[in-house]
Design a protein around this motif. Structure first.
Motif, PDB file in Angstrom:
ATOM      1  N   GLU A  54       0.825  -1.209   0.000  1.00  0.00           N
ATOM      2  CA  GLU A  54       0.000   0.000   0.000  1.00  0.00           C
ATOM      3  C   GLU A  54       0.864   1.266   0.000  1.00  0.00           C
TER       4      GLU A  54
ATOM      5  N   HIS B 286      -1.636   6.300  10.264  1.00  0.00           N
ATOM      6  CA  HIS B 286      -1.658   5.394   9.099  1.00  0.00           C
ATOM      7  C   HIS B 286      -0.296   5.274   8.412  1.00  0.00           C
TER       8      HIS B 286
ATOM      9  N   LYS C 230       1.455   2.042   8.247  1.00  0.00           N
ATOM     10  CA  LYS C 230       0.817   0.978   7.459  1.00  0.00           C
ATOM     11  C   LYS C 230       1.392   0.879   6.049  1.00  0.00           C
TER      12      LYS C 230
ATOM     13  N   THR D 147      -1.491  -5.177  -0.348  1.00  0.00           N
ATOM     14  CA  THR D 147      -2.898  -4.891  -0.652  1.00  0.00           C
ATOM     15  C   THR D 147      -3.353  -5.823  -1.785  1.00  0.00           C
TER      16      THR D 147
ATOM     17  N   ASN E 291     -16.328   0.505  -0.519  1.00  0.00           N
ATOM     18  CA  ASN E 291     -14.986   1.009  -0.825  1.00  0.00           C
ATOM     19  C   ASN E 291     -14.616   2.179   0.102  1.00  0.00           C
TER      20      ASN E 291
ATOM     21  N   ASP F 230     -13.694   1.064   3.618  1.00  0.00           N
ATOM     22  CA  ASP F 230     -12.477   0.265   3.768  1.00  0.00           C
ATOM     23  C   ASP F 230     -11.243   1.129   4.048  1.00  0.00           C
ATOM     24  N   GLY F 231     -11.238   1.740   5.246  1.00  0.00           N
ATOM     25  CA  GLY F 231     -10.141   2.649   5.565  1.00  0.00           C
ATOM     26  C   GLY F 231      -9.491   2.378   6.914  1.00  0.00           C
TER      27      GLY F 231
ATOM     28  N   ASP G 124      -8.413  -1.169   9.688  1.00  0.00           N
ATOM     29  CA  ASP G 124      -8.274  -2.634   9.679  1.00  0.00           C
ATOM     30  C   ASP G 124      -9.578  -3.336  10.098  1.00  0.00           C
TER      31      ASP G 124
ATOM     32  N   ASN H 243      -6.929  -9.538   8.203  1.00  0.00           N
ATOM     33  CA  ASN H 243      -7.123  -8.089   8.064  1.00  0.00           C
ATOM     34  C   ASN H 243      -7.434  -7.422   9.417  1.00  0.00           C
TER      35      ASN H 243
ATOM     36  N   GLY I  82      -7.917  -4.010  -0.869  1.00  0.00           N
ATOM     37  CA  GLY I  82      -7.806  -3.250  -2.119  1.00  0.00           C
ATOM     38  C   GLY I  82      -9.170  -3.070  -2.765  1.00  0.00           C
ATOM     39  N   ASP I  83      -9.210  -2.331  -3.863  1.00  0.00           N
ATOM     40  CA  ASP I  83     -10.486  -2.112  -4.564  1.00  0.00           C
ATOM     41  C   ASP I  83     -11.021  -3.419  -5.134  1.00  0.00           C
TER      42      ASP I  83
ATOM     43  N   GLN J 128     -20.036  16.052   3.800  1.00  0.00           N
ATOM     44  CA  GLN J 128     -18.783  16.799   3.931  1.00  0.00           C
ATOM     45  C   GLN J 128     -18.492  17.585   2.646  1.00  0.00           C
TER      46      GLN J 128
ATOM     47  N   ARG K  64     -16.565  22.498   6.951  1.00  0.00           N
ATOM     48  CA  ARG K  64     -16.650  21.032   7.034  1.00  0.00           C
ATOM     49  C   ARG K  64     -17.619  20.618   8.139  1.00  0.00           C
TER      50      ARG K  64
ATOM     51  N   ALA L 237     -13.754  13.311   6.430  1.00  0.00           N
ATOM     52  CA  ALA L 237     -14.658  12.251   5.976  1.00  0.00           C
ATOM     53  C   ALA L 237     -13.839  11.235   5.182  1.00  0.00           C
ATOM     54  N   PRO L 238     -14.269   9.971   5.053  1.00  0.00           N
ATOM     55  CA  PRO L 238     -15.422   9.332   5.675  1.00  0.00           C
ATOM     56  C   PRO L 238     -15.338   9.350   7.210  1.00  0.00           C
TER      57      PRO L 238
HETATM   58  C1  57M Z   1     -10.675   4.234  -0.586  1.00  0.00           C
HETATM   59  N1  57M Z   1      -8.822   3.975   0.726  1.00  0.00           N
HETATM   60  C2  57M Z   1      -8.141   4.101   1.925  1.00  0.00           C
HETATM   61  C3  57M Z   1      -6.598  -0.169   0.836  1.00  0.00           C
HETATM   62  C4  57M Z   1      -8.027  -0.592   0.816  1.00  0.00           C
HETATM   63  C5  57M Z   1     -14.180  11.400  -1.943  1.00  0.00           C
HETATM   64  C6  57M Z   1     -13.281  10.864  -0.857  1.00  0.00           C
HETATM   65  C7  57M Z   1     -13.966  10.831   0.439  1.00  0.00           C
HETATM   66  C8  57M Z   1     -12.718   9.499  -1.277  1.00  0.00           C
HETATM   67  C9  57M Z   1     -11.926   8.791  -0.203  1.00  0.00           C
HETATM   68  C10 57M Z   1     -11.310   7.599  -0.853  1.00  0.00           C
HETATM   69  O1  57M Z   1     -10.366   7.710  -1.583  1.00  0.00           O
HETATM   70  N2  57M Z   1     -11.886   6.428  -0.547  1.00  0.00           N
HETATM   71  C11 57M Z   1     -11.616   5.218  -1.232  1.00  0.00           C
HETATM   72  C12 57M Z   1     -10.134   4.572   0.702  1.00  0.00           C
HETATM   73  C13 57M Z   1      -6.789   3.332   1.907  1.00  0.00           C
HETATM   74  O2  57M Z   1      -7.038   1.923   1.750  1.00  0.00           O
HETATM   75  C14 57M Z   1      -6.749   1.312   0.528  1.00  0.00           C
HETATM   76  O3  57M Z   1      -7.843   1.387  -0.359  1.00  0.00           O
HETATM   77  C15 57M Z   1      -8.503   0.118  -0.407  1.00  0.00           C
HETATM   78  C16 57M Z   1      -9.983   0.245  -0.496  1.00  0.00           C
HETATM   79  N3  57M Z   1     -10.295   0.879  -1.717  1.00  0.00           N
HETATM   80  O4  57M Z   1      -8.163  -1.967   0.762  1.00  0.00           O
HETATM   81  O5  57M Z   1      -5.875  -0.822  -0.143  1.00  0.00           O
HETATM   82  C17 57M Z   1      -6.102   3.536   3.262  1.00  0.00           C
HETATM   83  O6  57M Z   1      -6.980   3.125   4.297  1.00  0.00           O
HETATM   84  C18 57M Z   1      -6.228   2.514   5.347  1.00  0.00           C
HETATM   85  N4  57M Z   1      -6.704   1.108   5.534  1.00  0.00           N
HETATM   86  C19 57M Z   1      -6.445   0.509   6.731  1.00  0.00           C
HETATM   87  N5  57M Z   1      -6.852  -0.789   6.912  1.00  0.00           N
HETATM   88  C20 57M Z   1      -7.514  -1.506   5.954  1.00  0.00           C
HETATM   89  O7  57M Z   1      -7.878  -2.695   6.183  1.00  0.00           O
HETATM   90  O8  57M Z   1      -5.874   1.096   7.618  1.00  0.00           O
HETATM   91  C21 57M Z   1      -7.362   0.439   4.542  1.00  0.00           C
HETATM   92  C22 57M Z   1      -7.787  -0.867   4.718  1.00  0.00           C
HETATM   93  C23 57M Z   1      -4.858   2.701   3.435  1.00  0.00           C
HETATM   94  C24 57M Z   1      -4.771   2.578   4.931  1.00  0.00           C
HETATM   95  O9  57M Z   1      -4.205   3.739   5.457  1.00  0.00           O
HETATM   96  O10 57M Z   1      -3.764   3.328   2.820  1.00  0.00           O
HETATM   97  C25 57M Z   1      -7.894   5.588   2.194  1.00  0.00           C
HETATM   98  O11 57M Z   1      -8.448   6.048   3.208  1.00  0.00           O
HETATM   99  O12 57M Z   1      -7.193   6.195   1.409  1.00  0.00           O
HETATM  100  N6  57M Z   1     -10.959   9.673   0.376  1.00  0.00           N
HETATM  101  C26 57M Z   1     -10.596   9.570   1.623  1.00  0.00           C
HETATM  102  O13 57M Z   1     -10.963   8.653   2.316  1.00  0.00           O
HETATM  103  C27 57M Z   1      -9.783  10.725   2.152  1.00  0.00           C
HETATM  104  N7  57M Z   1     -10.735  11.706   2.631  1.00  0.00           N
HETATM  105  C28 57M Z   1     -10.784  12.983   2.226  1.00  0.00           C
HETATM  106  O14 57M Z   1     -10.024  13.440   1.395  1.00  0.00           O
HETATM  107  N8  57M Z   1     -11.754  13.752   2.835  1.00  0.00           N
HETATM  108  C29 57M Z   1     -12.013  15.118   2.528  1.00  0.00           C
HETATM  109  C30 57M Z   1     -13.192  15.246   1.502  1.00  0.00           C
HETATM  110  C31 57M Z   1     -12.802  14.811   0.126  1.00  0.00           C
HETATM  111  C32 57M Z   1     -14.426  14.525   1.909  1.00  0.00           C
HETATM  112  C33 57M Z   1     -12.448  15.863   3.760  1.00  0.00           C
HETATM  113  O15 57M Z   1     -12.903  15.251   4.745  1.00  0.00           O
HETATM  114  O16 57M Z   1     -12.332  17.075   3.769  1.00  0.00           O
HETATM  115  C34 57M Z   1      -8.968  10.322   3.364  1.00  0.00           C
HETATM  116  N9  57M Z   1      -8.130   9.227   3.149  1.00  0.00           N
HETATM  117  C35 57M Z   1      -6.797   9.282   3.323  1.00  0.00           C
HETATM  118  N10 57M Z   1      -6.188  10.408   3.606  1.00  0.00           N
HETATM  119  N11 57M Z   1      -6.045   8.177   3.243  1.00  0.00           N
HETATM  120  C36 57M Z   1      -8.255  11.551   3.899  1.00  0.00           C
HETATM  121  C37 57M Z   1      -6.852  11.629   3.579  1.00  0.00           C
END
Ligand code: 57M
Length: 357
Positions: free
Chosen positions: A55, A65, A68, A73, A189, A192-193, A195, A254, A263-264, A304, A314, A319-320
């Motif tokens: 990842e 995170h 991690k 993944t 999807n 999934d953020g 564990d 997990n 993953g996706d 959000q 906000r 978010a999520p």
């Molecule tokens: C997937 N993916 C995880 C892992 C997993 C529009 C916006 C809200 C979209 C959102 C987004 O991108 N969501 C989709 C989230 C990622 O996990 C990977 O993705 C796969 C699932 N598709 O299987 O491969 C990270 O999650 C953590 N994780 C774990 N344990 C697990 O079992 O700890 C995952 C699985 C991994 C790991 O750290 O790297 C992710 O979160 O990226 N975007 C967000 O979620 C972002 N939110 C955001 O930008 N919020 C903004 C706005 C746009 C709403 C706001 O609140 O102002 C956040 N995510 C991250 N960083 N990582 C914020 C920033």
């Protein structure tokens, strides 16, 4: 396959009769998926690690995170493999719903796989363009729904807790069902953020729909409970059973601290499968309860983004919603387990609608 080969032997020995029972095959589909996960899981996780399919953690998320980074993944490929093998073994392969479920699960899994591949192997953080991904998801869901529709599929939607409220959507059922499937795929999807945060509620939701598929597809039980009877749907209990076994098996690895992420390829396929289960078992609206955690996670993003665009403010720290609690200082395992507890309560509420109407 076992049904096909072993049930005919019942004429020679009555013991083979058990292969005709959906309940028997459902239980063994779950057990097979679970055992298979334990057998192939460690090997495949090691392969993902060796292939450096680790990842890439975003740096704008909660700091907890960062450790991690590098966790293998695309573990959802294990879930997909295990579900399909178990369904091929225990399902009645002459049942078209089994193939429809397989089509959506594998189709959504492929979309997720390509996205993961671009992110992890090609090291392009953006993955597939969001609009392209959505287009493929809509296409897959539309093929499935159109297949159902041309078979005179019932377009009435029943409302949980209200016995006499039925809405016949007629042709509008097509976009509605596509929305349910694609929406669930994306909501899982988003969840999934953390564990085990997505796979826990997924196990519970699949188990709930396993029960509903069995009841809805059993003419005597459906009549007794005064619920809609849907012929041939009982077989989907076998599919849902395989999902339960595979999800539990994946949770083994997990759970916090995770040895692998799905993953996706995992989240999009499992979400698509759950949405399709809700549609075919004719308990579409109930998914709002059964998949309540996924719904709340998706709504938190909608609020959000909506609020930020309209007012510049906000609603949540991030978010999520699971990130919101992380930033408030809740330890990761506490958030995860509390979300599981809520899922169990929601599933029990959903089951209570069999009587409270
Ligand atoms: C997937 N993916 C995880 C892992 C997993 C529009 C916006 C809200 C979209 C959102 C987004 O991108 N969501 C989709 C989230 C990622 O996990 C990977 O993705 C796969 C699932 N598709 O299987 O491969 C990270 O999650 C953590 N994780 C774990 N344990 C697990 O079992 O700890 C995952 C699985 C991994 C790991 O750290 O790297 C992710 O979160 O990226 N975007 C967000 O979620 C972002 N939110 C955001 O930008 N919020 C903004 C706005 C746009 C709403 C706001 O609140 O102002 C956040 N995510 C991250 N960083 N990582 C914020 C920033």
């Amino acid at each position: 396959m076992l049904y096909y080969f072993l049930y005919p032997l019942a004429k020679h020995h009555t013991i083979f009769n058990v292969f005709q029972y959906i309940s028997f095959r459902t239980i063994y589909a779950a057990v097979t998926a679970l055992v298979l996960s334990f057998v192939v899981g460690p090997y495949l996780i090691e392969r993902l690690r060796a292939l450096k399919l680790g990842e890439v953690v975003r740096t704008d998320g909660p700091a907890s995170h960062f450790t991690k980074a590098g966790t293998p993944t695309m573990g959802g490929a294990i879930i997909l493999l295990v579900v399909i093998v178990s369904v091929l073994l225990w399902g009645n392969l002459t049942n078209s719903y089994i193939w429809l479920m397989t089509f959506v699960t594998v189709g959504m899994g492929l979309v997720g796989f390509i996205d993961d591949y671009i992110k992890v192997v090609k090291k392009d953080k953006k993955g597939i363009r969001a609009s392209t991904k959505l287009l493929w998801q809509v296409l897959i869901a539309s093929v499935a729904v159109l297949f159902l529709y041309q078979q005179d599929f019932n377009t009435i939607v029943t409302i949980p807790f209200f016995k006499d409220v039925h809405i016949d959507l007629k042709a509008f059922y097509i976009p509605f069902a596509v929305f349910v499937i694609v929406g669930t795929s994306n909501a899982v999807n988003l969840t999934d953020g953390l564990d085990g945060l997505a796979i826990g509620p997924m196990t519970i939701a699949a188990a709930t729909y396993m029960l509903f598929a069995y009841l809805v597809g059993h003419v005597k039980i459906a009549n007794y409970l005064h619920i809609m009877y849907v012929p041939k749907v009982g077989e989907l209990a076998v599919f849902a059973g395989a999902m339960v076994g595979a999800s539990l098996g994946f949770l083994w690895y997990n759970s916090y601290p995770a040895q692998v992420f799905m993953g996706d390829v995992g989240s999009l396929s499992l979400g698509g499968a759950l949405g399709t289960l809700a549609i075919i078992t004719k308990n579409e609206a109930l998914l709002l309860l059964v998949g309540g955690i996924f719904v709340v996670e998706a709504l938190s993003v909608i609020f959000q983004v909506g609020s930020f665009k309209l007012t510049g403010k906000r609603v949540f720290a991030m978010a999520p919603i699971h990130h919101h609690y992380e930033l408030k200082g809740w330890p990761e395992p506490k958030i995860i387990v509390r979300f599981w507890i809520i899922s169990i309560i929601l599933a029990l509420l959903a089951i209570s609608t069999l009587k409270i109407r």
